[in-house]
Design a protein around this motif. Structure first.
Motif, mmCIF file in Angstrom:
data_model
loop_
_atom_site.group_PDB
_atom_site.id
_atom_site.type_symbol
_atom_site.label_atom_id
_atom_site.label_comp_id
_atom_site.label_asym_id
_atom_site.label_seq_id
_atom_site.Cartn_x
_atom_site.Cartn_y
_atom_site.Cartn_z
ATOM 1 N N GLY A 13 2.725 28.578 39.161
ATOM 2 C CA GLY A 13 2.030 29.614 39.987
ATOM 3 C C GLY A 13 2.799 30.907 40.322
ATOM 4 O O GLY A 13 3.861 30.887 41.103
ATOM 5 N N GLY A 15 1.742 33.779 41.947
ATOM 6 C CA GLY A 15 0.853 34.770 42.802
ATOM 7 C C GLY A 15 1.997 34.755 44.265
ATOM 8 O O GLY A 15 3.180 34.740 43.867
ATOM 9 N N GLY A 48 -7.549 40.764 44.152
ATOM 10 C CA GLY A 48 -8.082 40.500 45.635
ATOM 11 C C GLY A 48 -7.560 41.558 46.524
ATOM 12 O O GLY A 48 -8.297 42.496 46.600
ATOM 13 N N THR A 141 -0.602 27.014 42.744
ATOM 14 C CA THR A 141 -1.570 27.424 41.719
ATOM 15 C C THR A 141 -2.965 28.090 42.352
ATOM 16 O O THR A 141 -3.686 28.660 41.634
ATOM 17 C CB THR A 141 -2.085 26.376 40.819
ATOM 18 O OG1 THR A 141 -2.481 25.347 41.922
ATOM 19 C CG2 THR A 141 -0.984 25.864 40.027
ATOM 20 N N GLY A 142 -2.655 28.723 43.535
ATOM 21 C CA GLY A 142 -3.805 29.355 44.379
ATOM 22 C C GLY A 142 -5.201 28.936 44.062
ATOM 23 O O GLY A 142 -5.595 27.666 44.020
ATOM 24 N N ASN A 271 -7.258 25.791 42.819
ATOM 25 C CA ASN A 271 -6.960 25.541 41.559
ATOM 26 C C ASN A 271 -6.134 24.356 41.351
ATOM 27 O O ASN A 271 -4.797 24.518 41.684
ATOM 28 C CB ASN A 271 -6.146 26.654 40.651
ATOM 29 C CG ASN A 271 -7.051 27.855 40.556
ATOM 30 O OD1 ASN A 271 -8.200 27.768 40.500
ATOM 31 N ND2 ASN A 271 -6.292 28.857 40.834
HETATM 32 C C1 LIG Z 1 -11.304 39.901 46.966
HETATM 33 C C2 LIG Z 1 -10.244 39.361 47.979
HETATM 34 C C3 LIG Z 1 -9.537 40.057 48.783
HETATM 35 C C4 LIG Z 1 -8.673 39.448 49.526
HETATM 36 N N1 LIG Z 1 -7.971 39.980 50.387
HETATM 37 C C5 LIG Z 1 -6.985 39.658 51.149
HETATM 38 C C6 LIG Z 1 -6.215 40.347 52.115
HETATM 39 O O1 LIG Z 1 -6.802 41.548 52.541
HETATM 40 N N2 LIG Z 1 -5.308 40.086 52.937
HETATM 41 C C7 LIG Z 1 -4.800 38.814 52.778
HETATM 42 O O2 LIG Z 1 -4.081 38.244 53.270
HETATM 43 N N3 LIG Z 1 -5.528 37.970 51.642
HETATM 44 C C8 LIG Z 1 -6.540 38.330 51.109
HETATM 45 N N4 LIG Z 1 -6.952 37.809 49.954
HETATM 46 C C9 LIG Z 1 -6.589 36.140 49.805
HETATM 47 C C10 LIG Z 1 -5.086 36.187 48.973
HETATM 48 O O3 LIG Z 1 -5.532 37.048 47.713
HETATM 49 C C11 LIG Z 1 -4.809 34.705 48.572
HETATM 50 O O4 LIG Z 1 -4.678 34.327 49.771
HETATM 51 C C12 LIG Z 1 -3.563 34.901 47.802
HETATM 52 O O5 LIG Z 1 -3.627 35.580 46.599
HETATM 53 C C13 LIG Z 1 -3.235 33.378 47.765
HETATM 54 O O6 LIG Z 1 -1.841 33.421 47.087
HETATM 55 P P1 LIG Z 1 -1.356 32.169 46.074
HETATM 56 O O7 LIG Z 1 -0.128 32.378 45.525
HETATM 57 O O8 LIG Z 1 -1.458 31.012 46.808
HETATM 58 O O9 LIG Z 1 -2.410 32.248 44.783
HETATM 59 P P2 LIG Z 1 -2.704 33.070 43.731
HETATM 60 O O10 LIG Z 1 -2.356 34.500 44.155
HETATM 61 O O11 LIG Z 1 -4.267 32.821 43.294
HETATM 62 O O12 LIG Z 1 -1.678 32.851 42.562
HETATM 63 C C14 LIG Z 1 -1.966 31.620 41.868
HETATM 64 C C15 LIG Z 1 -1.465 31.712 40.500
HETATM 65 O O13 LIG Z 1 -1.113 30.357 39.899
HETATM 66 C C16 LIG Z 1 -1.620 30.468 38.463
HETATM 67 N N5 LIG Z 1 -1.819 29.274 37.980
HETATM 68 C C17 LIG Z 1 -2.986 28.375 38.328
HETATM 69 N N6 LIG Z 1 -2.840 27.169 37.698
HETATM 70 C C18 LIG Z 1 -1.748 27.221 36.937
HETATM 71 C C19 LIG Z 1 -1.379 26.351 35.951
HETATM 72 N N7 LIG Z 1 -1.810 25.191 35.829
HETATM 73 N N8 LIG Z 1 -0.320 26.586 35.324
HETATM 74 C C20 LIG Z 1 0.364 27.826 35.501
HETATM 75 N N9 LIG Z 1 -0.086 28.673 36.539
HETATM 76 C C21 LIG Z 1 -1.100 28.433 37.162
HETATM 77 C C22 LIG Z 1 -2.860 31.479 38.476
HETATM 78 O O14 LIG Z 1 -2.960 32.016 37.221
HETATM 79 C C23 LIG Z 1 -2.465 32.317 39.604
HETATM 80 O O15 LIG Z 1 -1.576 33.554 39.010
HETATM 81 C C24 LIG Z 1 -8.202 38.134 49.322
HETATM 82 C C25 LIG Z 1 -8.577 37.393 47.994
HETATM 83 C C26 LIG Z 1 -9.499 37.980 47.693
HETATM 84 C C27 LIG Z 1 -10.458 37.157 46.441
#
Ligand SMILES: Cc1cc2nc3c(=O)[nH]c(=O)nc-3n(C[C@H](O)[C@H](O)[C@H](O)COP(=O)(O)OP(=O)(O)OC[C@H]3O[C@@H](n4cnc5c(N)ncnc54)[C@H](O)[C@@H]3O)c2cc1C
Length: 474
Positions: A13, A15, A48, A141-142, A271
């Protein structure tokens, strides 16, 4: 032919969470493979925080034009060119994207595989024709929008955060299912941009925030014309002649809501469905992948972080988790998540920001606590800036220890930082009382609140007699 890779760390992931781990490990020269199946930067950059805050910024300017009369200027109804706003949203994303790109991470020394990853056994991930046998895995994986099982929803067109920012026209009437932070932020922003907005929520709006603070944001939304139905269930949804019709019910009876566009913002689900968790012996539950305070899963070589771990879902939590994992994996130091130090912000106007224990949470934990409330209107900068309502609320334990803070104010997300520092470092109000705040700033309200905590001291008979005695010396 299948290639076998043996990095120290494999991150799944790309992100906020995964990129932070990969960049941190690479900075120390540790071999890392990063597996990302979609857009680098994940939800925050692409669907987001970044697009939503860009939209909110435009909406704030629109509202400033509308209420300019209060400042002695000529107010007017803003003319919104939504196609240009759409272009700006994507320009802002494009401006940040190089920082999260495959090219940048490759240059940092990270081996990026643009593919989906799936565990085949406890020690091996298959991705893009490779088998990765890493010493440690980090699942990052978010999450994705949760789609509630409402009859008819699967038969009507609807938006989620993954498609909302692709709109090139302003919805005439946006109906939003869900009054959590995302639904409420978008409701205010679209209303300010000129759409009619109706929000339907099965529980209480902004249910995770202190109701005393969230009331300020909800009152603003109401004043601006957002229609909010709380404690309301949706029995069915259908499309009639190009309109989306929701059949609703609450304590007042049955009614229908009709709109041009529907946004589903009814929570998030982690996810992990395609990750092959069972093959790797990794447990999950309804919230996400099950982790301990050290963020380790039931497979001790695998950590899960960010939204995938199903706790607080914020970008700053994703980077905080990444730091805790790097501490354990690179330096073999123990690390435990402390949710009390994580600030929680909803970017409405006024913003609602909290950190540490809420009043209710502190009473549950400690019994008697002090709660200090100071109205924002007591602050000179609030007066000059035309801020009409807002509040800082401090939850204080024994010997003035700051257990929690909550703020309803413009820029509360900025103002909460000093309270995050205070809670994380177990500071007391005495320390806050002693620092010098610049005048006139909204941040002074925190100092005002701290001073009010010690105000009874000025009436204390012992203190007064000491001062009287000292006067003898001239
Ligand atoms: C509309 C909206 C507004 C938001 N505003 C804010 C804000 O203002 N401030 C704040 O702090 N947070 C905010 N958030 C929350 C924030 O976006 C998330 O908490 C943050 O993106 C989480 O990061 P992450 O790396 O855990 O997941 P993600 O950013 O979701 O990244 C996960 C990645 O894993 C990849 N992936 C998934 N499964 C697999 C797999 N099997 N193999 C390979 N890759 C995979 C996906 O493609 C993705 O790119 C907001 C969310 C939304 C929806």
């Amino acid at each position: 032919m299948t290639k076998v890779l043996n990095p120290d760390i494999c991150v799944i992931g790309g992100g906020a969470a995964g990129l932070s781990v990969a960049a941190g490990a690479a900075a120390f020269g540790v071999p890392v493979v990063l597996v990302e199946r979609g857009l680098m930067g994940g939800d925050c950059l692409n669907h987001g925080c970044v697009p939503s805050k860009t939209l909110i910024a435009a909406a704030r300017h629109a509202q400033a034009i509308r209420v300019a009369g209060r400042f002695g200027l000529t107010a007017s109804e803003p003319v919104v060119d939504y196609a240009r706003l759409h272009a700006r949203i994507h320009d802002v994303i494009a401006g940040i994207a190089p920082h999260d790109s495959v090219e940048r991470f490759a240059a940092l020394g990270v081996d990026v595989l643009q593919s989906s990853g799936r565990f085949v056994d406890e020690n091996t991930l298959a991705a893009g024709g490779h088998l990765i046998r890493a010493r440690r895995f980090v699942i990052a994986t978010g999450s994705a929008p949760a789609i509630p099982p409402i009859p008819g929803l699967d038969k009507v067109p609807f938006l989620t955060n993954e498609t909302l920012f692709d709109l090139t026209r302003l919805p005439a009437h946006l109906v939003i299912i869900g009054a959590g932070p995302i639904g409420i932020e978008m409701a205010q922003a679209y209303r300010r941009l000129g759409a009619h907005v109706t929000v339907i929520e099965s529980r209480r709006a902004l249910a995770d925030a202190d109701p005393e603070l969230s009331a300020f944001a909800l009152a603003a939304l109401g004043d601006e014309g957002v229609v909010l139905h709380q404690s309301t269930t949706i029995g069915a949804i259908e499309q009639i002649g190009g309109r989306i019709v929701l059949r609703c019910e609450n304590a007042s009876g049955a009614f229908s809501v009709e709109g041009s566009d529907l946004l589903v913002a009814a929570g998030r689900r982690a996810n992990h469905a395609s990750l092959g968790l069972a093959a790797a012996g990794i447990d999950h539950d309804a919230n996400g992948i099950v982790v301990g305070p050290d963020l380790k899963t039931s497979n001790r070589r695998v950590h899960a972080i960010g939204d995938a771990a199903g706790g607080l879902q914020f970008t700053h939590v994703a980077s905080y988790h990444a730091r805790l994992v790097l501490q354990q994996v690179l330096f073999r130091l123990p690390a435990r998540e402390d949710r009390a130090i994580v600030p929680r912000v909803t970017y409405t106007d006024p913003e609602i920001a909290e950190v540490g224990l809420s009043e209710a949470g502190a009473r549950d934990k400690f019994g008697a606590v002090d709660v200090i409330r100071t109205d924002l209107i007591l602050n000179d900068r609030a007066r000059t800036d035309g801020v009409e309502a807002g509040l800082i609320k401090l939850v204080v334990g024994r010997r003035g220890r700051i257990l929690g803070a909550g703020i309803a104010a413009p820029g509360a997300g900025e103002l909460i930082s000093m309270w995050s520092l205070a809670v994380a470092n177990r500071m007391t109000l005495k320390q806050v009382r002693g620092y010098v705040a610049p005048y006139p700033t909204l941040s002074e309200i925190g100092k005002q609140a701290a001073i009010s905590y010690y105000a009874p001291l000025a009436k204390n008979a012992v203190v007064r007699s000491v001062i009287r005695a000292l006067r003898v010396f001239g």
